[in-house]
Write a protein that holds these residues in place. Structure first.
Motif, short mmCIF file in Angstrom:
data_model
loop_
_atom_site.label_atom_id
_atom_site.label_comp_id
_atom_site.label_asym_id
_atom_site.label_seq_id
_atom_site.Cartn_x
_atom_site.Cartn_y
_atom_site.Cartn_z
N ALA A 13 0.84 -1.31 0.13
CA ALA A 13 -0.19 -0.12 0.18
C ALA A 13 0.62 1.01 0.33
CB ALA A 13 -0.91 -0.02 1.23
N LYS A 14 2.29 0.90 0.29
CA LYS A 14 3.17 2.65 0.31
C LYS A 14 3.08 3.09 -0.86
CE LYS A 14 7.16 0.89 -0.10
NZ LYS A 14 9.57 0.87 0.43
N TYR A 15 2.56 1.90 -2.22
CA TYR A 15 2.73 2.67 -3.49
C TYR A 15 2.05 3.57 -4.26
CZ TYR A 15 7.64 0.40 -3.63
OH TYR A 15 9.25 -0.26 -3.21
N ALA A 16 1.01 3.14 -2.98
CA ALA A 16 -0.89 3.81 -3.99
C ALA A 16 -0.39 4.83 -4.62
CB ALA A 16 -1.63 3.44 -2.64
N GLY A 17 0.78 6.10 -3.76
CA GLY A 17 0.28 6.43 -4.13
C GLY A 17 0.87 7.29 -5.60
N LEU A 18 1.96 6.56 -5.75
CA LEU A 18 2.82 6.54 -7.08
C LEU A 18 1.67 5.70 -8.10
CD1 LEU A 18 5.46 6.55 -8.73
CD2 LEU A 18 5.44 4.22 -8.10
N ALA A 19 0.99 4.88 -7.99
CA ALA A 19 0.30 4.25 -8.75
C ALA A 19 -1.01 5.22 -9.10
CB ALA A 19 -0.45 2.87 -8.13
N GLU A 20 -1.59 6.29 -7.81
CA GLU A 20 -2.77 6.58 -7.92
C GLU A 20 -2.18 7.98 -9.42
OE1 GLU A 20 -5.90 9.09 -5.73
OE2 GLU A 20 -3.72 9.09 -4.66
N LYS A 21 -1.26 8.40 -8.95
CA LYS A 21 -0.25 9.91 -10.10
C LYS A 21 0.12 8.84 -11.46
CE LYS A 21 2.01 12.05 -6.15
NZ LYS A 21 3.65 12.48 -5.75
N ILE A 22 0.64 7.49 -11.80
CA ILE A 22 0.53 7.04 -12.89
C ILE A 22 -0.91 6.96 -13.53
CG2 ILE A 22 1.41 5.30 -14.11
CD1 ILE A 22 3.08 4.82 -11.78
N VAL A 23 -1.86 6.80 -13.13
CA VAL A 23 -3.16 6.42 -13.38
C VAL A 23 -3.46 7.71 -13.72
CG1 VAL A 23 -5.30 5.24 -13.03
CG2 VAL A 23 -3.24 4.03 -12.41
N SER A 24 -3.54 8.49 -13.18
CA SER A 24 -4.18 10.05 -13.33
C SER A 24 -3.30 10.34 -14.61
CB SER A 24 -4.18 10.70 -11.83
OG SER A 24 -2.95 11.67 -11.61
N VAL A 25 -2.04 10.32 -14.42
CA VAL A 25 -1.42 11.18 -15.81
C VAL A 25 -3.01 10.91 -17.06
CG1 VAL A 25 0.99 11.46 -16.76
CG2 VAL A 25 0.41 11.61 -14.19
N LYS A 26 -2.14 9.12 -16.89
CA LYS A 26 -2.92 8.04 -17.99
C LYS A 26 -4.38 8.98 -18.75
CE LYS A 26 -1.51 4.28 -18.54
NZ LYS A 26 -0.56 4.28 -19.81
N GLN A 27 -4.80 9.23 -17.55
CA GLN A 27 -6.56 10.00 -18.11
C GLN A 27 -6.52 10.73 -18.39
OE1 GLN A 27 -8.51 10.23 -14.06
NE2 GLN A 27 -10.86 9.11 -15.57
N SER A 28 -5.73 11.48 -17.57
CA SER A 28 -6.11 12.59 -18.12
C SER A 28 -5.41 13.04 -19.85
CB SER A 28 -4.86 14.54 -17.20
OG SER A 28 -5.27 14.04 -15.91
N LYS A 29 -4.44 12.08 -20.25
CA LYS A 29 -3.62 12.50 -21.59
C LYS A 29 -4.58 12.06 -22.39
CE LYS A 29 -0.24 12.48 -24.69
NZ LYS A 29 -1.40 12.07 -25.40
N ALA A 30 -5.72 10.50 -21.33
CA ALA A 30 -6.77 10.20 -22.44
C ALA A 30 -7.75 11.15 -22.89
CB ALA A 30 -7.32 9.16 -22.23
N CYS A 31 -8.20 12.07 -22.07
CA CYS A 31 -9.13 12.70 -21.80
C CYS A 31 -8.99 13.58 -22.93
CB CYS A 31 -9.30 13.33 -20.14
SG CYS A 31 -10.31 12.02 -19.47
N TRP A 32 -7.81 14.51 -23.00
CA TRP A 32 -7.17 15.43 -23.88
C TRP A 32 -7.23 15.05 -25.22
CZ3 TRP A 32 -6.28 20.03 -23.99
CH2 TRP A 32 -5.70 20.70 -24.98
#
Length: 95
Positions: free
Chosen positions: A26-45
């Motif tokens: 669970a300590k990597y949850a923040g990193l995982a969230e950042k990676i996926v949210s950037v990918k989501q933002s790129k897909a929306c764009w």
């Protein structure tokens, strides 16, 4: 196995590897969230830009839904980890 997931999540930007990494530790949850949210933002764009291409639009909508699912899973992992965290507030480094 965790090293492979970390490598894929960090350098290959794999959303499923990021989710698996957060599930394993669970300590990597923040990193995982950042990676996926950037990918989501790129897909929306990309969806906004490719408004005329129907096939690409469907592909991007699928990706956005996938990223939403992965972000919900990561959020659940983070919430579960926060609920399990019990400490004396004077000595806690997470506050």
């Amino acid at each position: 196995m965790q090293i492979v997931n970390y490598f894929q999540a960090r350098f290959c930007n794999s959303s499923y590897a990021a989710l698996e990494l957060a599930r394993n530790n669970a300590k990597y949850a923040g990193l995982a969230e950042k990676i996926v949210s950037v990918k989501q933002s790129k897909a929306c764009w990309d969806l906004i830009i490719s408004h005329s291409d129907e096939k690409k639009g469907l592909e991007l909508k699928y990706k956005i839904n996938k990223y939403n699912f992965v972000l919900k899973q990561i959020s659940a992992i983070k919430n579960r980890n926060d609920k399990n965290h019990k400490c004396n507030a004077d000595y806690c480094t997470r506050l």
